[in-house]
Design a protein around this motif. Structure first.
Motif, PDB file in Angstrom:
ATOM      1  N   VAL A 185       2.725   2.983   3.142  1.00  0.00           N
ATOM      2  CA  VAL A 185       4.203   2.926   3.204  1.00  0.00           C
ATOM      3  C   VAL A 185       4.752   4.338   3.348  1.00  0.00           C
ATOM      4  CG1 VAL A 185       6.255   2.487   1.774  1.00  0.00           C
ATOM      5  CG2 VAL A 185       4.482   0.730   1.977  1.00  0.00           C
ATOM      6  N   ALA A 186       4.297   5.246   2.482  1.00  0.00           N
ATOM      7  CA  ALA A 186       4.823   6.624   2.510  1.00  0.00           C
ATOM      8  C   ALA A 186       4.392   7.355   3.777  1.00  0.00           C
ATOM      9  CB  ALA A 186       4.354   7.384   1.278  1.00  0.00           C
ATOM     10  N   LYS A 187       3.222   6.980   4.293  1.00  0.00           N
ATOM     11  CA  LYS A 187       2.754   7.602   5.547  1.00  0.00           C
ATOM     12  C   LYS A 187       3.720   7.264   6.685  1.00  0.00           C
ATOM     13  CE  LYS A 187      -1.683   7.966   8.030  1.00  0.00           C
ATOM     14  NZ  LYS A 187      -3.102   7.460   8.011  1.00  0.00           N
ATOM     15  N   GLU A 188       4.221   6.032   6.688  1.00  0.00           N
ATOM     16  CA  GLU A 188       5.190   5.643   7.723  1.00  0.00           C
ATOM     17  C   GLU A 188       6.507   6.406   7.551  1.00  0.00           C
ATOM     18  OE1 GLU A 188       3.436   1.086   7.923  1.00  0.00           O
ATOM     19  OE2 GLU A 188       5.593   1.372   8.240  1.00  0.00           O
ATOM     20  N   VAL A 189       6.874   6.655   6.298  1.00  0.00           N
ATOM     21  CA  VAL A 189       8.082   7.458   6.070  1.00  0.00           C
ATOM     22  C   VAL A 189       7.865   8.867   6.606  1.00  0.00           C
ATOM     23  CG1 VAL A 189       9.746   8.292   4.364  1.00  0.00           C
ATOM     24  CG2 VAL A 189       8.559   6.121   3.959  1.00  0.00           C
ATOM     25  N   GLY A 190       6.690   9.438   6.334  1.00  0.00           N
ATOM     26  CA  GLY A 190       6.380  10.797   6.817  1.00  0.00           C
ATOM     27  C   GLY A 190       6.362  10.859   8.334  1.00  0.00           C
ATOM     28  N   ALA A 191       5.799   9.825   8.957  1.00  0.00           N
ATOM     29  CA  ALA A 191       5.740   9.813  10.428  1.00  0.00           C
ATOM     30  C   ALA A 191       7.145   9.713  11.019  1.00  0.00           C
ATOM     31  CB  ALA A 191       4.874   8.634  10.893  1.00  0.00           C
ATOM     32  N   TRP A 192       7.999   8.912  10.377  1.00  0.00           N
ATOM     33  CA  TRP A 192       9.403   8.816  10.832  1.00  0.00           C
ATOM     34  C   TRP A 192      10.074  10.172  10.702  1.00  0.00           C
ATOM     35  CZ3 TRP A 192      13.654   9.944   7.754  1.00  0.00           C
ATOM     36  CH2 TRP A 192      14.898   9.728   8.354  1.00  0.00           C
ATOM     37  N   ALA A 193       9.813  10.851   9.580  1.00  0.00           N
ATOM     38  CA  ALA A 193      10.444  12.161   9.344  1.00  0.00           C
ATOM     39  C   ALA A 193       9.997  13.164  10.401  1.00  0.00           C
ATOM     40  CB  ALA A 193      10.085  12.673   7.956  1.00  0.00           C
TER      41      ALA A 193
ATOM     42  N   GLY B 299       3.075  11.092 -13.913  1.00  0.00           N
ATOM     43  CA  GLY B 299       2.105  10.216 -14.592  1.00  0.00           C
ATOM     44  C   GLY B 299       2.072   8.796 -14.080  1.00  0.00           C
ATOM     45  N   VAL B 300       3.079   8.441 -13.236  1.00  0.00           N
ATOM     46  CA  VAL B 300       3.084   7.078 -12.670  1.00  0.00           C
ATOM     47  C   VAL B 300       2.256   7.112 -11.384  1.00  0.00           C
ATOM     48  CG1 VAL B 300       4.531   5.306 -11.605  1.00  0.00           C
ATOM     49  CG2 VAL B 300       5.310   6.501 -13.666  1.00  0.00           C
ATOM     50  N   GLY B 301       1.271   6.216 -11.279  1.00  0.00           N
ATOM     51  CA  GLY B 301       0.317   6.259 -10.167  1.00  0.00           C
ATOM     52  C   GLY B 301       0.960   6.266  -8.792  1.00  0.00           C
ATOM     53  N   VAL B 302       2.013   5.481  -8.596  1.00  0.00           N
ATOM     54  CA  VAL B 302       2.570   5.356  -7.241  1.00  0.00           C
ATOM     55  C   VAL B 302       3.180   6.678  -6.767  1.00  0.00           C
ATOM     56  CG1 VAL B 302       3.033   2.884  -7.555  1.00  0.00           C
ATOM     57  CG2 VAL B 302       4.860   4.516  -7.956  1.00  0.00           C
ATOM     58  N   VAL B 303       3.549   7.550  -7.692  1.00  0.00           N
ATOM     59  CA  VAL B 303       4.159   8.839  -7.296  1.00  0.00           C
ATOM     60  C   VAL B 303       3.142   9.660  -6.505  1.00  0.00           C
ATOM     61  CG1 VAL B 303       5.097  11.027  -8.171  1.00  0.00           C
ATOM     62  CG2 VAL B 303       5.768   8.861  -9.239  1.00  0.00           C
ATOM     63  N   ASN B 304       1.929   9.756  -7.040  1.00  0.00           N
ATOM     64  CA  ASN B 304       0.889  10.523  -6.341  1.00  0.00           C
ATOM     65  C   ASN B 304       0.543   9.866  -5.001  1.00  0.00           C
ATOM     66  OD1 ASN B 304       0.849  11.985  -8.723  1.00  0.00           O
ATOM     67  ND2 ASN B 304      -0.832  10.760  -9.597  1.00  0.00           N
ATOM     68  N   GLU B 305       0.466   8.532  -5.013  1.00  0.00           N
ATOM     69  CA  GLU B 305       0.113   7.823  -3.766  1.00  0.00           C
ATOM     70  C   GLU B 305       1.176   8.057  -2.693  1.00  0.00           C
ATOM     71  OE1 GLU B 305      -2.253   4.080  -5.927  1.00  0.00           O
ATOM     72  OE2 GLU B 305      -0.127   3.896  -5.395  1.00  0.00           O
ATOM     73  N   ARG B 306       2.436   8.074  -3.100  1.00  0.00           N
ATOM     74  CA  ARG B 306       3.527   8.261  -2.127  1.00  0.00           C
ATOM     75  C   ARG B 306       3.552   9.703  -1.608  1.00  0.00           C
ATOM     76  NH1 ARG B 306       8.037   4.064  -4.810  1.00  0.00           N
ATOM     77  NH2 ARG B 306       6.661   2.278  -4.547  1.00  0.00           N
ATOM     78  N   ASN B 307       3.281  10.655  -2.477  1.00  0.00           N
ATOM     79  CA  ASN B 307       3.210  12.043  -2.004  1.00  0.00           C
ATOM     80  C   ASN B 307       2.064  12.213  -1.014  1.00  0.00           C
ATOM     81  OD1 ASN B 307       5.392  13.365  -3.282  1.00  0.00           O
ATOM     82  ND2 ASN B 307       4.265  13.498  -5.208  1.00  0.00           N
ATOM     83  N   THR B 308       0.922  11.605  -1.336  1.00  0.00           N
ATOM     84  CA  THR B 308      -0.238  11.697  -0.441  1.00  0.00           C
ATOM     85  C   THR B 308       0.098  11.104   0.922  1.00  0.00           C
ATOM     86  OG1 THR B 308      -1.762  11.552  -2.314  1.00  0.00           O
ATOM     87  CG2 THR B 308      -2.659  10.974  -0.128  1.00  0.00           C
ATOM     88  N   GLY B 309       0.679   9.911   0.899  1.00  0.00           N
ATOM     89  CA  GLY B 309       0.989   9.232   2.161  1.00  0.00           C
ATOM     90  C   GLY B 309       2.015   9.981   2.982  1.00  0.00           C
TER      91      GLY B 309
ATOM     92  N   ASP C 251       0.849  -1.195   0.000  1.00  0.00           N
ATOM     93  CA  ASP C 251       0.000   0.000   0.000  1.00  0.00           C
ATOM     94  C   ASP C 251       0.887   1.249   0.000  1.00  0.00           C
ATOM     95  OD1 ASP C 251      -2.975   0.938   1.834  1.00  0.00           O
ATOM     96  OD2 ASP C 251      -1.563   2.175   0.692  1.00  0.00           O
ATOM     97  N   ASN C 252       1.010   1.886  -1.148  1.00  0.00           N
ATOM     98  CA  ASN C 252       1.922   3.031  -1.277  1.00  0.00           C
ATOM     99  C   ASN C 252       1.588   4.146  -0.302  1.00  0.00           C
ATOM    100  OD1 ASN C 252       3.802   2.784  -3.787  1.00  0.00           O
ATOM    101  ND2 ASN C 252       1.865   1.854  -4.389  1.00  0.00           N
ATOM    102  N   VAL C 253       0.300   4.408  -0.109  1.00  0.00           N
ATOM    103  CA  VAL C 253      -0.070   5.504   0.794  1.00  0.00           C
ATOM    104  C   VAL C 253       0.383   5.170   2.210  1.00  0.00           C
ATOM    105  CG1 VAL C 253      -2.007   6.782   1.807  1.00  0.00           C
ATOM    106  CG2 VAL C 253      -2.014   6.229  -0.636  1.00  0.00           C
TER     107      VAL C 253
END
Ligand code: AHR
Length: 329
Positions: free
Chosen positions: A151-159, A177-187, A147-149
């Motif tokens: 995964v990236a949310k955990e990175v944001g929380a660590w930061a 244009g790659v879907g996971v990019v938007n999901e990772r930014n959101t997370g 789940d990209n959102v």
């Protein structure tokens, strides 16, 4: 990504393996299993050469859907990451009448017509890793990915926890244009919460170490080295940023911290060596899960629209060191 019900794979890999072996035995030509001798044809519309994560993921799919397991996997990597070559391969698979299509999309949008053609031909489509936009899950059986959102949310929380007093950060993104990019930014933004970390720049470095290095070099010069955190959306870009930091006379872990997503061997070694600060796995090894889903889809069984592949976070050299020896990718 739609807020569709997601299922976590409730059992461990061993259980999945056992279940899959059982299912595969039923569907292979293995006379002992009493299964049919039919071979299932699978059209794999793949991304092709893109970096260590992609290599591990696509090799794992090819190692799973073998002739011995009762499959004829037709691997169709994109030409230079070009979506048109993927759409052409997809169309050929539909015209050929394969039993099922696996799709890892180079671009999130532009798939409606292809997916509708497969639906009319009653060929189930399973998305691997990458989602589609708009996310119309009536056009595919399921999407299998970490789940990209989350995964990236955990990175944001660590930061946010690592920089309680804030600081300046940059994002090295995958290609537009790659879907996971938007999901990772959101997370990542969700994970930051009310952190006082300040985004000073975000640019694509196209998943590449070379571009990650050159883009971060430019960012450092533009900010007079006043950047305390890099969120690199994949390992290669983070490793490139580490090179740029070193060449600018900065010490990773002291002057600047670098967080990445994927968890490939090189990144885990860099984390163990202090050249990265945090690595969140985006587990690419879901071939067995994909095979189980293909079996269920072809048997007409229900499958949830999103199957999340569990992935771990590693926030220290010790954590990386502990898994390096057995790392499978
Ligand atoms: O879609 C997954 C991303 O694609 C990985 O994080 C990256 O390394 C790959 O190229």
């Amino acid at each position: 990504m739609s807020a569709k019900k997601r299922i976590r794979i409730a059992f461990g890999l061993a259980a999945v393996g056992a279940l899959t072996i059982g299912l595969a035995a039923c569907s292979t030509g293995d006379a002992d299993a009493g299964g049919s001798d039919e071979i299932t044809t699978v059209g794999f519309v793949a991304v092709g050469p893109e970096g260590a994560w992609r290599e591990a993921n696509e090799q794992n799919i090819q190692d799973t859907f073998t002739e011995e397991a009762g499959y004829d996997l037709k691997y169709a990597p994109a030409t230079n990451l070009d979506q048109k070559s993927q759409i052409d391969a997809f169309t050929s698979f539909v015209d050929e009448g394969v039993d099922v299509i696996l799709l890892s999309a180079t671009e999130a949008s532009g798939w409606e017509d292809s997916l509708k053609r497969a639906q009319e031909a009653e060929i189930p489509v399973i998305l691997l890793d990458r989602g589609i936009e708009p996310d119309d899950d009536s056009l595919y059986v399921t999407r299998i990915a970490p789940d990209n959102v989350e995964v990236a949310k955990e990175v944001g929380a660590w930061a946010a926890a690592t920089f309680p007093d804030g600081g300046n950060y940059v994002v090295l993104e995958g290609p537009a244009g790659v879907g996971v990019v938007n999901e990772r930014n959101t997370g990542f933004d969700e994970g930051l919460g009310d952190s006082s970390l300040n985004k000073v720049d975000a640019q694509t470095a196209n998943w590449s170490a070379e571009e990650g290095k050159s883009v971060f070099e430019t960012m450092l010069k533009a900010s007079n080295n006043d950047i305390q955190l890099v969120f690199a959306q994949n390992d290669e870009m983070g490793l490139g940023a580490a090179q740029a930091a070193e060449e600018a006379g900065l010490v990773v872990g002291e002057d600047v911290k670098i967080a990445t997503i994927d968890g490939t061997k090189n990144a885990m070694q860099a984390l163990a060596d202090g050249q990265l600060s945090y690595v969140h796995e985006y587990n690419p090894l879901f071939g067995e899960t994909a095979l189980e889903v293909v079996e269920k889809a072809l048997a007409g069984e229900d499958v949830d629209s999103y199957i999340v592949v569990p992935s771990e976070a590693f926030d220290s050299a010790e954590a990386a060191q502990a898994v390096l020896a057995d790392r499978k990718y």
